[in-house]
Design a protein around this motif. Structure first.
Motif, PDB file in Angstrom:
ATOM      1  N   ASP A  59       0.756  -1.149  -0.044  1.00 26.32           N
ATOM      2  CA  ASP A  59      -0.083  -0.077   0.026  1.00 26.32           C
ATOM      3  C   ASP A  59       0.819   1.293  -0.197  1.00 26.32           C
ATOM      4  N   GLY A  60       2.146   1.179   0.020  1.00 22.77           N
ATOM      5  CA  GLY A  60       2.879   2.312  -0.236  1.00 22.77           C
ATOM      6  C   GLY A  60       3.795   2.697   1.088  1.00 22.77           C
ATOM      7  N   ARG A  61       3.605   2.040   2.161  1.00 17.71           N
ATOM      8  CA  ARG A  61       4.465   2.334   3.470  1.00 17.71           C
ATOM      9  C   ARG A  61       6.005   1.760   3.324  1.00 17.71           C
ATOM     10  N   SER A  62       6.873   2.327   3.687  1.00 16.90           N
ATOM     11  CA  SER A  62       8.044   2.040   3.603  1.00 16.90           C
ATOM     12  C   SER A  62       9.019   2.146   4.915  1.00 16.90           C
ATOM     13  N   ARG A  63       9.686   1.207   5.245  1.00 20.49           N
ATOM     14  CA  ARG A  63      10.630   1.422   6.378  1.00 20.49           C
ATOM     15  C   ARG A  63      12.012   0.855   6.025  1.00 20.49           C
ATOM     16  N   ALA A  64      13.119   1.275   6.725  1.00 25.95           N
ATOM     17  CA  ALA A  64      14.319   0.911   6.436  1.00 25.95           C
ATOM     18  C   ALA A  64      14.963   0.715   8.034  1.00 25.95           C
ATOM     19  N   VAL A  65      14.984  -0.332   8.386  1.00 28.78           N
ATOM     20  CA  VAL A  65      15.245  -0.950   9.761  1.00 28.78           C
ATOM     21  C   VAL A  65      16.817  -1.093   9.884  1.00 28.78           C
ATOM     22  N   PRO A  66      17.690  -0.303  10.418  1.00 33.84           N
ATOM     23  CA  PRO A  66      19.155  -0.545  10.502  1.00 33.84           C
ATOM     24  C   PRO A  66      19.321  -1.803  11.516  1.00 33.84           C
ATOM     25  N   LEU A  67      20.269  -2.467  11.167  1.00 35.93           N
ATOM     26  CA  LEU A  67      20.658  -3.682  11.789  1.00 35.93           C
ATOM     27  C   LEU A  67      22.155  -3.874  11.997  1.00 35.93           C
ATOM     28  N   HIS A 124      11.301  -8.024  12.568  1.00 34.95           N
ATOM     29  CA  HIS A 124      10.151  -9.045  12.302  1.00 34.95           C
ATOM     30  C   HIS A 124       9.619  -8.451  10.692  1.00 34.95           C
ATOM     31  N   VAL A 125       9.653  -9.149   9.815  1.00 31.27           N
ATOM     32  CA  VAL A 125       9.020  -8.762   8.383  1.00 31.27           C
ATOM     33  C   VAL A 125       7.535  -9.263   8.475  1.00 31.27           C
ATOM     34  N   PRO A 126       6.505  -8.287   8.594  1.00 28.61           N
ATOM     35  CA  PRO A 126       5.147  -8.781   8.485  1.00 28.61           C
ATOM     36  C   PRO A 126       4.897  -9.327   7.179  1.00 28.61           C
ATOM     37  N   GLY A 127       3.840 -10.400   7.281  1.00 24.91           N
ATOM     38  CA  GLY A 127       3.363 -10.719   5.733  1.00 24.91           C
ATOM     39  C   GLY A 127       3.012  -9.372   5.062  1.00 24.91           C
ATOM     40  N   HIS A 128       2.956  -9.511   3.542  1.00 20.61           N
ATOM     41  CA  HIS A 128       2.506  -8.419   2.802  1.00 20.61           C
ATOM     42  C   HIS A 128       3.625  -7.478   2.723  1.00 20.61           C
ATOM     43  N   TRP A 129       4.768  -7.571   3.110  1.00 25.10           N
ATOM     44  CA  TRP A 129       5.903  -6.491   2.857  1.00 25.10           C
ATOM     45  C   TRP A 129       6.859  -7.191   1.971  1.00 25.10           C
ATOM     46  N   VAL A 130       7.151  -6.247   0.851  1.00 23.78           N
ATOM     47  CA  VAL A 130       8.310  -6.724   0.072  1.00 23.78           C
ATOM     48  C   VAL A 130       9.583  -6.400   0.860  1.00 23.78           C
ATOM     49  N   HIS A 131      10.605  -7.087   1.019  1.00 22.22           N
ATOM     50  CA  HIS A 131      12.022  -6.830   1.537  1.00 22.22           C
ATOM     51  C   HIS A 131      13.323  -7.194   0.899  1.00 22.22           C
ATOM     52  N   ARG A 132      14.260  -6.451   1.390  1.00 17.19           N
ATOM     53  CA  ARG A 132      15.571  -6.730   0.572  1.00 17.19           C
ATOM     54  C   ARG A 132      16.545  -6.255   1.676  1.00 17.19           C
ATOM     55  N   ASP A 161      12.114   5.545 -10.763  1.00 14.22           N
ATOM     56  CA  ASP A 161      11.742   4.509 -11.569  1.00 14.22           C
ATOM     57  C   ASP A 161      10.552   3.645 -11.190  1.00 14.22           C
ATOM     58  N   HIS A 162      10.361   3.646  -9.733  1.00 15.50           N
ATOM     59  CA  HIS A 162       9.113   2.721  -9.456  1.00 15.50           C
ATOM     60  C   HIS A 162       8.030   3.040  -9.749  1.00 15.50           C
ATOM     61  N   ILE A 163       7.206   2.263 -10.361  1.00 19.13           N
ATOM     62  CA  ILE A 163       5.735   2.271 -10.912  1.00 19.13           C
ATOM     63  C   ILE A 163       4.801   1.799 -10.187  1.00 19.13           C
ATOM     64  N   GLY A 164       5.094   1.340  -8.858  1.00 21.86           N
ATOM     65  CA  GLY A 164       4.128   0.501  -8.164  1.00 21.86           C
ATOM     66  C   GLY A 164       3.964  -1.003  -8.218  1.00 21.86           C
ATOM     67  N   TYR A 165       3.749  -1.777  -7.139  1.00 23.91           N
ATOM     68  CA  TYR A 165       3.781  -3.293  -7.412  1.00 23.91           C
ATOM     69  C   TYR A 165       2.382  -3.673  -7.950  1.00 23.91           C
ATOM     70  N   ARG A 166       2.299  -4.696  -8.690  1.00 23.05           N
ATOM     71  CA  ARG A 166       0.995  -5.132  -9.248  1.00 23.05           C
ATOM     72  C   ARG A 166       0.272  -5.537  -8.122  1.00 23.05           C
ATOM     73  N   LYS A 167      -0.956  -5.417  -8.444  1.00 30.17           N
ATOM     74  CA  LYS A 167      -2.075  -5.555  -7.463  1.00 30.17           C
ATOM     75  C   LYS A 167      -2.506  -6.941  -6.952  1.00 30.17           C
ATOM     76  N   GLU A 168      -2.266  -7.940  -8.087  1.00 32.96           N
ATOM     77  CA  GLU A 168      -2.563  -9.371  -7.865  1.00 32.96           C
ATOM     78  C   GLU A 168      -1.289 -10.069  -6.786  1.00 32.96           C
ATOM     79  N   ALA A 169      -0.351  -9.294  -6.556  1.00 31.42           N
ATOM     80  CA  ALA A 169       0.638  -9.694  -5.410  1.00 31.42           C
ATOM     81  C   ALA A 169       0.061  -9.828  -4.193  1.00 31.42           C
ATOM     82  N   ALA A 170      -1.067  -8.990  -3.708  1.00 28.70           N
ATOM     83  CA  ALA A 170      -1.554  -8.953  -2.359  1.00 28.70           C
ATOM     84  C   ALA A 170      -2.340 -10.346  -2.246  1.00 28.70           C
TER      85      ALA A 170
END
Length: 184
Positions: A101-109, A116-124, A175-184
């Motif tokens: 839905d557009g929220r973003s977090r950058a968690v230093p480690l 904890h990465v909740p479900g429905h969150w893209v992560h790298r 360059d980010h155009i948004g994530y595809r809807k069917e990913a949810a």
């Protein structure tokens, strides 16, 4: 990892299209070679049935491509509601997380810290240090990974970049155009 059941490595040649500064990335490939190791993942799968877990380590080597720090490809779980835990064993880095839905977090480690990465969150993972960034991860064995989602979106919405003062910051990826809807 003793007793591992799976292992893979990513090399520079596998990372084409991941970094915005294609010229700097191309220079790195020309200098180090497409076979230059950038990260490796080792895992132990306890089984495939209900409640089975995958536990493993991810080792991301340091590097920069333009002002971007070295990253893993990143993913959303194929079963998007599945969560994941990352615990830093050594090095320093950031876990970049983005909700569909557009929220973003950058968690230093740093060593001893976890996220904890909740479900429905893209992560790298992002290595912001000068030594290997090693994390222990754990997630449900039925989660799977969707690696194409990020590439199809033009990269993640945020980039982790050098702040010019010896640290890191995030900035929007134009360059980010948004994530595809069917990913949810």
């Amino acid at each position: 990892m003793t007793g591992r059941t799976g292992f893979y490595e990513k090399r520079l040649g596998d990372m084409v299209g991941v970094y915005r500064d294609e010229r700097m990335f191309g220079d790195a490939v020309a200098e180090r070679g497409a076979d230059h190791l950038v990260y490796r993942v080792e895992e132990h799968r306890s089984g495939d049935g209900p409640g089975a877990l995958i536990v493993g380590t991810s080792t991301l080597l340091p590097g920069r491509y333009g002002d971007e720090f070295a990253v893993t490809r990143g993913h959303l779980h194929a079963r998007a509601d599945r969560a994941e835990l990352y615990h830093c064993l050594s090095g320093r880095g950031v876990l970049l997380m983005e909700a569909l839905d557009g929220r973003s977090r950058a968690v230093p480690l740093a060593p001893g810290q976890a996220v904890h990465v909740p479900g429905h969150w893209v992560h790298r993972s992002v290595n912001t240090g000068d030594e290997p960034f090693v994390t222990l991860f754990c997630y449900p064995a039925d989660a799977g990974q969707d690696y194409a989602l990020i590439a199809e979106a033009g990269g993640m919405a945020q980039l982790v970049v050098d702040d010019g003062a010896g640290g890191w910051t995030t900035r929007s990826n134009p360059d980010h155009i948004g994530y595809r809807k069917e990913a949810a």
